[in-house]
Design a protein around this motif. Sequence first.
Motif, PDB file in Angstrom:
ATOM      1  N   GLY A  59       0.810  -1.287   0.059  1.00 24.12           N
ATOM      2  CA  GLY A  59       0.234  -0.110   0.121  1.00 24.12           C
ATOM      3  C   GLY A  59       0.876   1.287   0.172  1.00 24.12           C
ATOM      4  N   GLY A  60       0.302   2.250  -0.443  1.00 20.49           N
ATOM      5  CA  GLY A  60       1.210   3.485  -0.685  1.00 20.49           C
ATOM      6  C   GLY A  60       1.898   3.620  -2.023  1.00 20.49           C
ATOM      7  N   TYR A  61       2.719   4.977  -2.201  1.00 24.76           N
ATOM      8  CA  TYR A  61       3.187   5.183  -3.268  1.00 24.76           C
ATOM      9  C   TYR A  61       4.470   5.982  -3.126  1.00 24.76           C
ATOM     10  N   TYR A  62       5.560   5.912  -3.808  1.00 23.64           N
ATOM     11  CA  TYR A  62       6.472   6.932  -3.915  1.00 23.64           C
ATOM     12  C   TYR A  62       6.062   7.982  -4.995  1.00 23.64           C
ATOM     13  N   ASP A  63       6.698   9.304  -4.701  1.00 18.66           N
ATOM     14  CA  ASP A  63       6.715  10.281  -5.475  1.00 18.66           C
ATOM     15  C   ASP A  63       7.272  10.210  -6.947  1.00 18.66           C
ATOM     16  N   THR A  64       8.408   9.470  -6.846  1.00 25.37           N
ATOM     17  CA  THR A  64       9.374   9.472  -8.083  1.00 25.37           C
ATOM     18  C   THR A  64       9.766   8.139  -8.553  1.00 25.37           C
ATOM     19  N   LEU A  65      10.444   7.926  -9.597  1.00 25.90           N
ATOM     20  CA  LEU A  65      10.870   6.860 -10.203  1.00 25.90           C
ATOM     21  C   LEU A  65      12.106   6.285  -9.230  1.00 25.90           C
ATOM     22  N   ASP A  66      12.376   4.998  -9.369  1.00 25.64           N
ATOM     23  CA  ASP A  66      13.373   4.632  -8.293  1.00 25.64           C
ATOM     24  C   ASP A  66      14.732   4.898  -9.245  1.00 25.64           C
ATOM     25  N   GLY A  67      15.728   4.838  -8.542  1.00 30.42           N
ATOM     26  CA  GLY A  67      17.075   4.630  -9.267  1.00 30.42           C
ATOM     27  C   GLY A  67      17.675   6.208  -9.455  1.00 30.42           C
ATOM     28  N   ARG A  68      16.951   7.303  -9.042  1.00 34.57           N
ATOM     29  CA  ARG A  68      17.360   8.791  -9.283  1.00 34.57           C
ATOM     30  C   ARG A  68      18.515   9.135  -8.382  1.00 34.57           C
ATOM     31  N   GLY A  69      19.768   9.220  -9.254  1.00 34.93           N
ATOM     32  CA  GLY A  69      20.787   9.708  -8.480  1.00 34.93           C
ATOM     33  C   GLY A  69      20.969  11.068  -7.958  1.00 34.93           C
ATOM     34  N   ASP A  70      20.015  11.801  -8.561  1.00 36.58           N
ATOM     35  CA  ASP A  70      20.227  13.330  -8.085  1.00 36.58           C
ATOM     36  C   ASP A  70      19.211  13.535  -7.267  1.00 36.58           C
ATOM     37  N   LEU A  71      18.852  12.764  -6.296  1.00 30.02           N
ATOM     38  CA  LEU A  71      17.821  12.802  -5.218  1.00 30.02           C
ATOM     39  C   LEU A  71      18.245  12.156  -4.167  1.00 30.02           C
ATOM     40  N   PHE A  72      18.767  12.405  -2.953  1.00 30.64           N
ATOM     41  CA  PHE A  72      19.353  11.807  -1.785  1.00 30.64           C
ATOM     42  C   PHE A  72      18.191  10.956  -0.782  1.00 30.64           C
ATOM     43  N   VAL A  73      17.035  11.227  -1.371  1.00 31.42           N
ATOM     44  CA  VAL A  73      15.831  10.210  -0.802  1.00 31.42           C
ATOM     45  C   VAL A  73      14.811  10.163  -1.711  1.00 31.42           C
ATOM     46  N   ARG A  74      13.930   9.248  -1.865  1.00 32.18           N
ATOM     47  CA  ARG A  74      12.863   8.846  -2.588  1.00 32.18           C
ATOM     48  C   ARG A  74      11.705   9.013  -1.891  1.00 32.18           C
ATOM     49  N   THR A  75      11.229  10.205  -2.185  1.00 31.76           N
ATOM     50  CA  THR A  75      10.225  10.739  -1.232  1.00 31.76           C
ATOM     51  C   THR A  75       8.591  10.066  -1.489  1.00 31.76           C
TER      52      THR A  75
END
Length: 770
Positions: A540-556
């Motif tokens: 249940g639930g969702y991340y805001d962004t795609l996985d594997g984003r090297g320019d983000l230090f957290v997957r929100t």
Amino acid sequence: MPAHTNALAHESSPYLLQHAHNPVDWLPWGREAFDRARRENKPIFLSIGYSTCYWCHVMERQCFENEEIADLMNKSFICIKVDREERPEVDDIYMMAVQMMTQRGGWPMSLFLTPPGTSGEGDPGLKPFWAGTYIPPEPRYGMMGFPQLLGAIHDAWTSQHDQVTQQADRVADAVHEQLAGRDLSGPIGLATVKQSVSQLMRRHDAELGGFGPAPKFPQASFLNLLNAWIGHLDDPPARDALLLTLDRMARGGLFDQVAGGFHRYSTDEKWLVPHFEKMLYDNGQLVEAYTRTLRIPNNPHADEFKRIIRATCDYALREMTDETGAFWSAQDAEVDAREGGNYVWTPDEVRKAIPDAKLAQLALELYGLDQGPNFRDPHHEDAQPVNVLFMPEPPEVFAAKHGMTLDQLADVQKQVNGLLYAVRAKRKQPMTDDKVLVSWNGLMIAGLALAGHELHEPRYLDAGRRAAEAIVEHMTTPDGWLYRTMRHGSAKTDAVLEDYAFFIHGLIALHRALPGDTRCLDHAKTLVTAVLERFAIVGGGYYDTLDGRGDLFVRTRSVYDGAVPTGASVMVHNMIDLYEITHERIWLDRAGADLRSVGGALRERGAEMACWQTAVLRLLEIEPSLGEEIDPAADQRVSPVTLSFAPGTVQLESGKTLDIELRIARGYHITAEGDGDKGLAGLTFDLRNIPGVSVEVSYPDPVEKKYPFADAPLKVYEGVVKVRLTLKGSVKAGVETGLSKAELVMRYQVCTESSCLEAREYVVPVVWQQ
């Protein structure tokens, strides 16, 4: 030829292009900037804003166009500009950092980040160690001037490098904890919906509408929750609050009386003087909110609301439509650095625009110009007093006073608006941000679909369908995913969750308005499958962004609804919609899992998650067995801090003492009263809306501890804390103002060993006994 040109000249964002000829050596967010910061071992100065942001323009004029300041920036920092509307995931992360470090937020955001490689080869960097918003060119407003700040940051980076790095790590860990790290799960039940409605009703302005004091925002998620609630349960006060708010918004200066469409927010409590920017997302949501109220039985404002709906849809079709059929993003608040320069009037300008003297006099009275000026640009001392147009009287009252029917008044208003708009169109116009965002288009498509269906207006349905077709044709990748943004027919940037969620919402609304055409439904299902593959969290639930984003230090993982609802909450509604349309159980099960994934947060944050609460109500109306009756006060998962009494009405009188016991969960502490000057909110108690009465608080002795996130020891409370409140004074005879809204407020901030949550308020209604 411009004297300066930087790398932003190659971008498509109108906001970034506004800065393309600053003397600052701006770079867009991306690999080139990060690699340069790594090579040169320079901190990153990150500036985040958007094209219609007033204070973004001010800081540009004062700082980024200043040659000397730009030289300081270029010498010691790698400077990056971000359009928050293009990159909401970047904005979310660093806004959380700003709020944690300053206890406030806003745009422009100004942050200093570590470069990649700061702590070794594998360190991705981009961690904030200083954060703020607008910074003046010289010391003022109690703030350091920007040149002095640049010097201080440079000195800290070169002489206190280890301390800066440690600070960045602490902030990054705290941001991660807030945006991705916490378990928010729990059971769901009708109690949280009822609690949220009660919160809104306590905050409701019973005289002027809206929820809370000025500035007042048109919070569509609040309006939709109340609408759903009164559809579930006959609740006359909630019905009155909803209709009063929508009526006052529609008659105030928040609404563009001449050309239609809503401005961003009202600067005052009366909905009179707006912040004049217009955002597509507000207008799409408000079309939907007003349209849904037409289904309320015996709605006395139905005719007025239909006029507002039509005027707003017509505004979007006339002024915000791209050549592809999709919709642009926003219009600026200022013209030639003057707030509302295109929208305001003087009585003489109205008389000149309307040659018929009798009609001109009607216009002056209709739009409040006979009551004297009501606005002067606060940023310019030489500005002349002018008028924001508003309707001081309800349409039926004005019509009766002048011996007209409502239909005759509508004809008069149409004639007046046509003449005024013709003159206004010849004025210099505010800048339009002509980029197309999938998410905001989804909201406008949904509004047009509902309005077209309810008002039997094919134009609106056609416009919504054209916009949807434009997104499918121009903003879809070869493998079937979505781009987020497009300008001049060129699309780029991977879409984030809200793009998929809002566009699916628009497609489903189109299908319901045009049930014989299954293309929208089929495409919505395809995109839901993409969301479940790329953004969904197991269970249940969702991340805001795609996985594997090297320019983000957290997957929100955003869960709190704001000016727009979260993509995750809208996805829950999409799942419920699909179940209602197809009766396939898989959609209802997923909606239940999504809601239970935030069940604890729903009880803790109430109306701050209004879109989620509306989804809970919808789900439980379909299948009540999916919910549990829960006591928000007794559930330890509501918050790390619970009180000895339930959140109900408390009776107080002068001289009375109230003993409160706070139970703080293991692993947490709260900052003690008097220790909030270290950037944290100390424990405080206060009374609101009881004139003449104060509260004397007896606090226990705190303990003093050292924590990794603080430079000096902190005085804190842990475990069980007992506080005694003593009421002093009395309400003067005859004073009743505000007593119906009397509240006891506890403000506190919860921390762990490594980070702190946002400061919060616990509000209890109070009945005062004389």
